[in-house]
Design a protein around this motif. Structure first.
Motif, PDB file in Angstrom:
ATOM      1  N   ASN A  73      43.726 -46.318  20.764  1.00  0.00           N
ATOM      2  CA  ASN A  73      44.250 -47.095  21.069  1.00  0.00           C
ATOM      3  C   ASN A  73      42.658 -47.004  22.519  1.00  0.00           C
ATOM      4  O   ASN A  73      41.792 -48.443  21.911  1.00  0.00           O
ATOM      5  CB  ASN A  73      45.103 -47.667  22.574  1.00  0.00           C
ATOM      6  CG  ASN A  73      46.106 -48.191  21.879  1.00  0.00           C
ATOM      7  OD1 ASN A  73      46.544 -47.975  20.031  1.00  0.00           O
ATOM      8  ND2 ASN A  73      47.263 -48.027  22.519  1.00  0.00           N
TER       9      ASN A  73
ATOM     10  N   ASN B 192      39.277 -49.025  20.729  1.00  0.00           N
ATOM     11  CA  ASN B 192      38.192 -49.787  21.525  1.00  0.00           C
ATOM     12  C   ASN B 192      36.527 -49.597  21.158  1.00  0.00           C
ATOM     13  O   ASN B 192      35.949 -50.622  22.161  1.00  0.00           O
ATOM     14  CB  ASN B 192      38.899 -49.833  22.815  1.00  0.00           C
ATOM     15  CG  ASN B 192      40.280 -50.837  23.293  1.00  0.00           C
ATOM     16  OD1 ASN B 192      41.047 -51.029  22.245  1.00  0.00           O
ATOM     17  ND2 ASN B 192      41.238 -50.696  24.228  1.00  0.00           N
TER      18      ASN B 192
ATOM     19  N   GLU C 121      46.963 -50.369  26.262  1.00  0.00           N
ATOM     20  CA  GLU C 121      46.378 -51.217  25.609  1.00  0.00           C
ATOM     21  C   GLU C 121      44.568 -50.530  26.097  1.00  0.00           C
ATOM     22  O   GLU C 121      43.511 -50.756  25.123  1.00  0.00           O
ATOM     23  CB  GLU C 121      45.329 -51.865  27.310  1.00  0.00           C
ATOM     24  CG  GLU C 121      46.315 -52.990  27.034  1.00  0.00           C
ATOM     25  CD  GLU C 121      46.991 -53.939  26.357  1.00  0.00           C
ATOM     26  OE1 GLU C 121      46.233 -54.177  25.900  1.00  0.00           O
ATOM     27  OE2 GLU C 121      48.036 -54.032  26.648  1.00  0.00           O
TER      28      GLU C 121
ATOM     29  N   THR D 201      38.042 -51.852  29.295  1.00  0.00           N
ATOM     30  CA  THR D 201      38.561 -52.105  28.265  1.00  0.00           C
ATOM     31  C   THR D 201      37.737 -51.453  26.591  1.00  0.00           C
ATOM     32  O   THR D 201      38.222 -51.106  25.755  1.00  0.00           O
ATOM     33  CB  THR D 201      39.416 -53.256  27.590  1.00  0.00           C
ATOM     34  OG1 THR D 201      38.110 -53.897  27.384  1.00  0.00           O
ATOM     35  CG2 THR D 201      40.170 -54.039  28.520  1.00  0.00           C
ATOM     36  N   SER D 202      36.232 -51.697  26.994  1.00  0.00           N
ATOM     37  CA  SER D 202      35.437 -51.632  26.144  1.00  0.00           C
ATOM     38  C   SER D 202      34.369 -50.952  26.419  1.00  0.00           C
ATOM     39  O   SER D 202      33.955 -51.152  27.470  1.00  0.00           O
ATOM     40  CB  SER D 202      35.577 -51.870  25.090  1.00  0.00           C
ATOM     41  OG  SER D 202      34.869 -53.388  25.492  1.00  0.00           O
TER      42      SER D 202
END
Length: 484
Positions: free
Chosen positions: A80, A84, A217, A279-280
């Motif tokens: 994941n 991302n 996530e 998250t990225s």
């Protein structure tokens, strides 16, 4: 200090422990700080939480579940996070982690790295490694900056400069930063801020640790109070995060439960000033954030711990430091006396397994087995039990699977003394006779203790115990209480 990669003799431990016990300023600073942290925690739990123990139990279960399925969660996190746009690196050892970071530095022609607080970077001795390669690593956490200026390692896993008071810090800033001599906390913060601001103006790479990695996530979560962590992870072109593999949990809900326990346990506050969830890398149209995010998943013997059905529980640690705050040994000698990256009760459990029992075995002596650490651990790690088990490993009575275990001949004098104690303590008659003799001859010990082997080492830093004047009659009354 703090490098557990090198062998430390018993004499080295004994010398530094003696040195710290003689340092009255250190002991005053530690006692003041630990009392404050303990008091804040106790008050907060009593006034703001309806079911603190229930929350602890939930956290214990979710961490053990995550560790039981860690292989699956790590793969899910990698999948994941990669989706991302983040880049995952696997490091089996400290050397591999350091080499990965060095390669990223060389590829991008970087000469200095700004660091947020990261115990994992301390564990792999990143700063000294980069210094040898001609790379400047600048600590941006206030506590880390203070100890970097005086070339020390963290004394505590949460508050690295807790052993220094504001007057000492003022002198450090005056000497190392050519700042005016101050002792007001706000003015000291202003000096540090001014010093670091010019470093932030042009840096390209920021390095941080990770508090929680969320598998579902592919995100990482950092908690901090100063804003330097946010600057270090968002104002750079390249963000590198070092994450112990045990930091991976399944979901944001799991991480939220652990975060709810982490901050009160660490500082007695309900929440930190900054929660940074990454998250990225920077996306098109966004005005801040790094262009690249690299996450190094660090093993460094954690998988060995994971394979042990008993010691794997220590991997539940969320690095809150509350076991240090409540330890009656730590607040007398401080973290440097443990000669390892991780001091205190949690250090006594994980250091021998990360760095080798032959290097850190002495640490397990630095425990009174009072059990406070187990009582306050937010994820219910049975620290006192694990320390006792490591003592068994150290003397060759365990399973012999701890890293660095050597089946050496036990200390024969110690073995004889412990067998003698067992022989007396398991007999009611012998035990009562011993207490009777203590009553008769105890007064001589008070006078001659400095000349009596073993006893003189005990009383060097402790008062001679008071002998109850009525002990004789109490011993006689024990006959019906202690079985023969």
């Amino acid at each position: 200090m703090g490098s557990a990669s090198n062998f430390h003799s018993n004499k080295e431990f004994e010398n530094i422990i003696g040195e710290k016990l003689e340092d009255r300023q250190l002991r005053e600073n530690l006692k003041s700080a630990m009392d404050t942290l303990k008091g804040n925690r106790k008050k907060l739990i009593a006034t703001r939480y309806l079911d603190w123990e229930g929350l602890r139990e939930e956290a214990r279960k979710l961490k053990l579940k995550a560790l039981t399925h860690l292989d699956v969660l790590l793969e899910r996190f990698e999948k994941n996070a990669t989706k991302n746009g983040m880049k995952i690196h696997w490091a089996g050892s400290a050397q591999e982690a350091n080499e990965i970071i060095l390669n990223l530095i060389k590829e991008n022609n970087i000469t200095s790295v700004l660091k947020g607080k990261s115990m994992a970077s301390e564990e792999i001795h990143l700063n000294s490694f980069l210094k040898q390669k001609g790379i400047k690593a600048v600590e941006t956490d206030l506590g880390e900056l203070i100890i970097q200026l005086i070339d020390e390692t963290p004394v505590h896993i949460v508050v690295p400069a807790v052993h220094k008071n504001r007057y000492e810090i003022g002198k450090i800033f005056e000497e190392k930063l050519q700042a005016p001599l101050e002792d007001d906390p706000q003015k000291l913060n202003a000096i540090a801020r001014k010093h670091l601001r010019k470093e932030f103006e042009s840096f390209k790479m920021g390095l941080t640790g990770v508090n929680f990695a969320i598998a579902d996530e592919g995100a990482i979560w950092l908690v901090e109070n100063e804003g330097n962590g946010r600057m270090t992870s968002t104002a750079c072109d390249i963000h590198v995060a070092i994450c112990g593999i045990e930091k991976v949990v399944e979901s944001f809900e799991d991480a939220s439960i652990l975060g709810t326990l982490l901050v009160p346990s660490a500082t007695g506050a309900q929440i930190t000033c900054y929660n940074n969830i990454i998250t990225s890398p920077r996306k098109e149209g966004e005005k801040d954030g790094p262009k690249e995010v690299h996450i190094i998943l660090l093993d460094n013997h954690r998988s060995n711990m994971l394979n042990d059905k008993n010691f794997f529980k220590a991997l539940s640690c969320i690095r809150c430091g509350t076991c240090l705050n409540h330890c009656p040994v730590y607040d007398k000698i401080g973290g440097h006396a443990y000669l390892s990256t991780y001091p205190g009760p949690i250090g006594e459990v994980i250091s021998p397994q990360l760095f080798g029992l032959q290097n850190c075995g002495y640490m397990v002596n630095l425990c009174s087995l009072c059990g406070r650490c187990s009582e306050v651990c937010p994820v219910k790690i049975p620290l006192a039990d694990l320390i006792r088990d490591l003592r068994s490993e150290k003397v060759g009575q365990g399973n012999g699977k701890v890293l660095g275990y050597k089946n050496e001949n036990p200390n024969k004098i110690e073995q004889i003394l412990m067998n003698m104690f067992s022989w007396i303590a398991t007999s009611g008659f012998k035990w009562r006779m011993l207490l009777w003799k203590v009553r008769i001859f105890g007064g001589l010990g008070k006078i001659l203790h400095r000349y009596i082997p073993i006893l003189n080492r005990w009383t060097r830093y402790r008062e001679f115990p008071k002998i109850d004047a009525n002990l004789h009659s109490k011993v006689k009354n024990m006959k019906g209480v202690i079985y023969e």
